[in-house]
Design a protein around this motif. Structure first.
Motif, short mmCIF file in Angstrom:
data_model
loop_
_atom_site.label_atom_id
_atom_site.label_comp_id
_atom_site.label_asym_id
_atom_site.label_seq_id
_atom_site.Cartn_x
_atom_site.Cartn_y
_atom_site.Cartn_z
N UNK A 1 1.02 -1.21 -0.11
CA UNK A 1 -0.03 -0.03 0.08
C UNK A 1 0.98 1.38 -0.06
N UNK A 2 0.45 2.27 -0.90
CA UNK A 2 1.34 3.37 -0.74
C UNK A 2 0.61 4.65 -0.02
N UNK A 3 1.07 5.37 0.82
CA UNK A 3 0.57 6.55 1.54
C UNK A 3 1.43 7.41 1.59
N UNK A 4 0.84 8.47 0.91
CA UNK A 4 1.66 9.64 0.49
C UNK A 4 0.97 11.19 0.75
N UNK A 5 2.07 11.89 1.15
CA UNK A 5 1.35 13.22 1.25
C UNK A 5 1.19 13.93 0.07
N UNK A 6 0.24 15.04 0.25
CA UNK A 6 -0.20 15.62 -0.92
C UNK A 6 0.71 16.78 -1.28
N UNK A 7 1.99 16.52 -1.67
CA UNK A 7 2.90 17.35 -2.24
C UNK A 7 3.60 16.71 -3.26
N UNK A 8 4.21 17.69 -4.09
CA UNK A 8 4.83 17.13 -5.43
C UNK A 8 6.02 16.15 -5.06
N UNK A 9 6.75 16.38 -4.14
CA UNK A 9 7.97 15.65 -3.93
C UNK A 9 7.51 14.05 -3.52
N UNK A 10 6.25 14.02 -2.57
CA UNK A 10 5.83 12.87 -2.03
C UNK A 10 5.29 11.99 -3.21
N UNK A 11 4.57 12.65 -3.92
CA UNK A 11 4.28 11.76 -5.33
C UNK A 11 5.05 11.55 -6.06
N UNK A 12 6.20 12.25 -6.46
CA UNK A 12 7.39 11.67 -6.97
C UNK A 12 7.96 10.52 -6.45
N UNK A 13 8.03 10.38 -5.24
CA UNK A 13 8.72 9.32 -4.44
C UNK A 13 8.00 8.17 -4.65
N UNK A 14 6.49 8.21 -4.40
CA UNK A 14 5.61 7.15 -4.68
C UNK A 14 5.64 6.86 -5.96
N UNK A 15 6.02 7.40 -7.07
CA UNK A 15 6.10 6.84 -8.46
C UNK A 15 7.50 5.96 -8.63
N UNK A 16 8.44 6.67 -7.91
CA UNK A 16 9.70 5.88 -8.00
C UNK A 16 9.55 4.79 -7.45
N UNK A 17 9.00 4.60 -6.34
CA UNK A 17 8.63 3.32 -5.43
C UNK A 17 7.95 2.29 -6.38
N UNK A 18 7.00 2.88 -6.81
CA UNK A 18 5.97 1.99 -7.61
C UNK A 18 6.48 1.22 -8.73
N UNK A 19 7.30 2.15 -9.66
CA UNK A 19 8.00 1.86 -10.80
C UNK A 19 9.05 0.56 -10.45
N UNK A 20 9.71 0.77 -9.59
CA UNK A 20 10.75 -0.18 -8.91
C UNK A 20 10.07 -1.47 -8.60
N UNK A 21 9.01 -1.47 -7.71
CA UNK A 21 8.13 -2.45 -7.28
C UNK A 21 7.27 -3.23 -8.38
N UNK A 22 6.70 -2.52 -9.30
CA UNK A 22 6.42 -3.21 -10.34
C UNK A 22 7.40 -4.11 -11.22
N UNK A 23 8.34 -3.23 -11.48
CA UNK A 23 9.54 -4.18 -12.24
C UNK A 23 9.90 -5.58 -11.53
N UNK A 24 9.80 -5.51 -10.11
CA UNK A 24 10.36 -6.69 -9.65
C UNK A 24 9.13 -7.48 -9.63
N UNK A 25 8.13 -7.27 -9.66
CA UNK A 25 6.93 -8.29 -9.78
C UNK A 25 6.02 -8.05 -8.54
N UNK A 26 6.13 -6.87 -7.91
CA UNK A 26 5.26 -6.69 -6.64
C UNK A 26 3.86 -5.98 -7.08
#
Length: 355
Positions: free
Chosen positions: A166-191
């Motif tokens: 589950x991704x829990x993110x603050x409502x600012x641009x940097x937090x959303x960017x971090x969430x995208x970076x995590x998600x990209x890597x997580x999906x690439x691993x098969x998560x």
């Protein structure tokens, strides 16, 4: 200051680096006669917004060179934050004979230099461009990107056998960017990511707690700064592992102030979470520096250690750095692997065995 015979040797040795890093064409056509090669440290010291961070980098660089086996000449090159100032001083440093330039420090400065394409010597930028602008040859990036940390968190969680997040993110641009970076890597691993929750000043955290109570996910990636994490942590599912980046570690300590952060796993630099490690203890600490400025001081140490290796003719980059394990694997970016940490008794400490 280096004497001429040694200077000629050091400059020539840089051309012996592996072709992936540089070649004879990387250097300016001519060098001012009698001028030894030097590291040019290009920093926005004249910018009110960035001067303190730049000064911390300068002090870190000088600390690293003072303890280097072979002392390298250093010229600190002052700039403002405007691209015009940065590009002008960069060109002047090259003309004076810089063998390696360390900088720019800001994303806009790196973008400006990359866009010109006029990178005439090996240059170690301390940030990444604002966008996906192609990096010219001889321009390499190294820095404290939290995007990279978010990807490291994904790899760590996946390696522990966790698969649904589950991704829990603050409502600012940097937090959303971090969430995208995590998600990209997580999906690439098969998560898998089963839910994304965003919170801000007016968020209904009670509703978030209800929504996460029945979640079957095993891990929460928390994209938030320290104060935001303190606010939202009591509303997260306590049965789920919580991972974050170094954003959650603002240097505040104490059982009361950080009680809600206990148990959160995050990644950070050895300089902050492994202060008693031998590779860290060798460098002096500066009293009165905030945690943010300590990070820039550590960046200065490692960046000028890398520059020294370049001038010394190292064909591989592999450093046990104060910002993490540093390596060069090809391409335009040096890799920084932060260490694993966890909050215990209100303090962020290393979760790894001593290196």
């Amino acid at each position: 200051m280096l004497r001429s015979p040694c200077a000629q040797f050091c400059f020539a040795s840089l051309a012996l680096l592996c072709p992936a890093l540089c070649s004879a064409a990387d250097f300016p056509a001519s060098r001012p006669e009698g001028e030894p090669p030097f590291i040019g440290l290009l920093l926005p010291l004249d910018s009110p917004d960035f001067a303190r961070a730049a000064e911390a980098v300068r002090l870190g660089c000088q600390a690293a060179l003072a303890l280097a086996d072979k002392r390298q000449a250093l010229q600190v090159i002052r700039t403002g934050s405007q691209p015009e100032s940065i590009l002008l001083e960069y060109e002047r440093a090259v003309q004076r004979g810089a063998a390696v330039v360390v900088g720019p420090l800001t994303r806009s400065g790196v973008s400006a230099l990359a866009t010109t394409g006029r990178v005439e010597v090996v240059t170690l930028a301390l940030n990444v461009p604002d966008s996906d602008v192609p990096l010219p040859s001889r321009l390499y990036t190294f820095g404290l990107s939290v995007d990279t940390e978010a990807r490291a968190v994904a790899r760590t969680a996946f390696a522990r056998g966790l698969r649904e997040a589950v991704v829990v993110q603050a409502s600012n641009a940097l937090a959303k960017r971090l969430a995208r970076a995590f998600a990209d890597e997580w999906f690439s691993l098969g998560g898998r990511i089963s839910d994304v929750r965003e919170f801000g000043p007016r968020a209904d955290l009670i509703d978030m707690r209800r929504g996460l109570a029945d979640s079957q996910a095993q891990v929460i990636f928390l994209a938030a700064e320290a104060d935001q994490a303190r606010t939202v942590r009591p509303y997260l599912n306590n049965q789920m592992h919580v991972f974050a980046t170094s954003q959650v570690n603002d240097g505040k300590t104490g059982k009361l102030v950080n009680s809600d952060l206990n148990g959160i796993r995050f990644v950070d630099m050895p300089w902050l979470v492994q202060p008693d490690h031998a590779a860290v203890m060798v460098y002096p600490r500066l009293e009165g520096f905030s945690t943010e400025l300590q990070r820039f001081y550590a960046l200065g140490i490692d960046s000028c250690r890398i520059a020294s290796d370049l001038i010394a003719g190292q064909q591989r980059i592999a450093l046990d750095g104060v910002t993490g394990r540093i390596s060069y694997r090809g391409g335009s970016a040096l890799q920084r692997e932060p260490v694993q940490a966890v909050f215990k008794d209100g303090v962020g400490v290393s979760a790894e065995d001593p290196r």
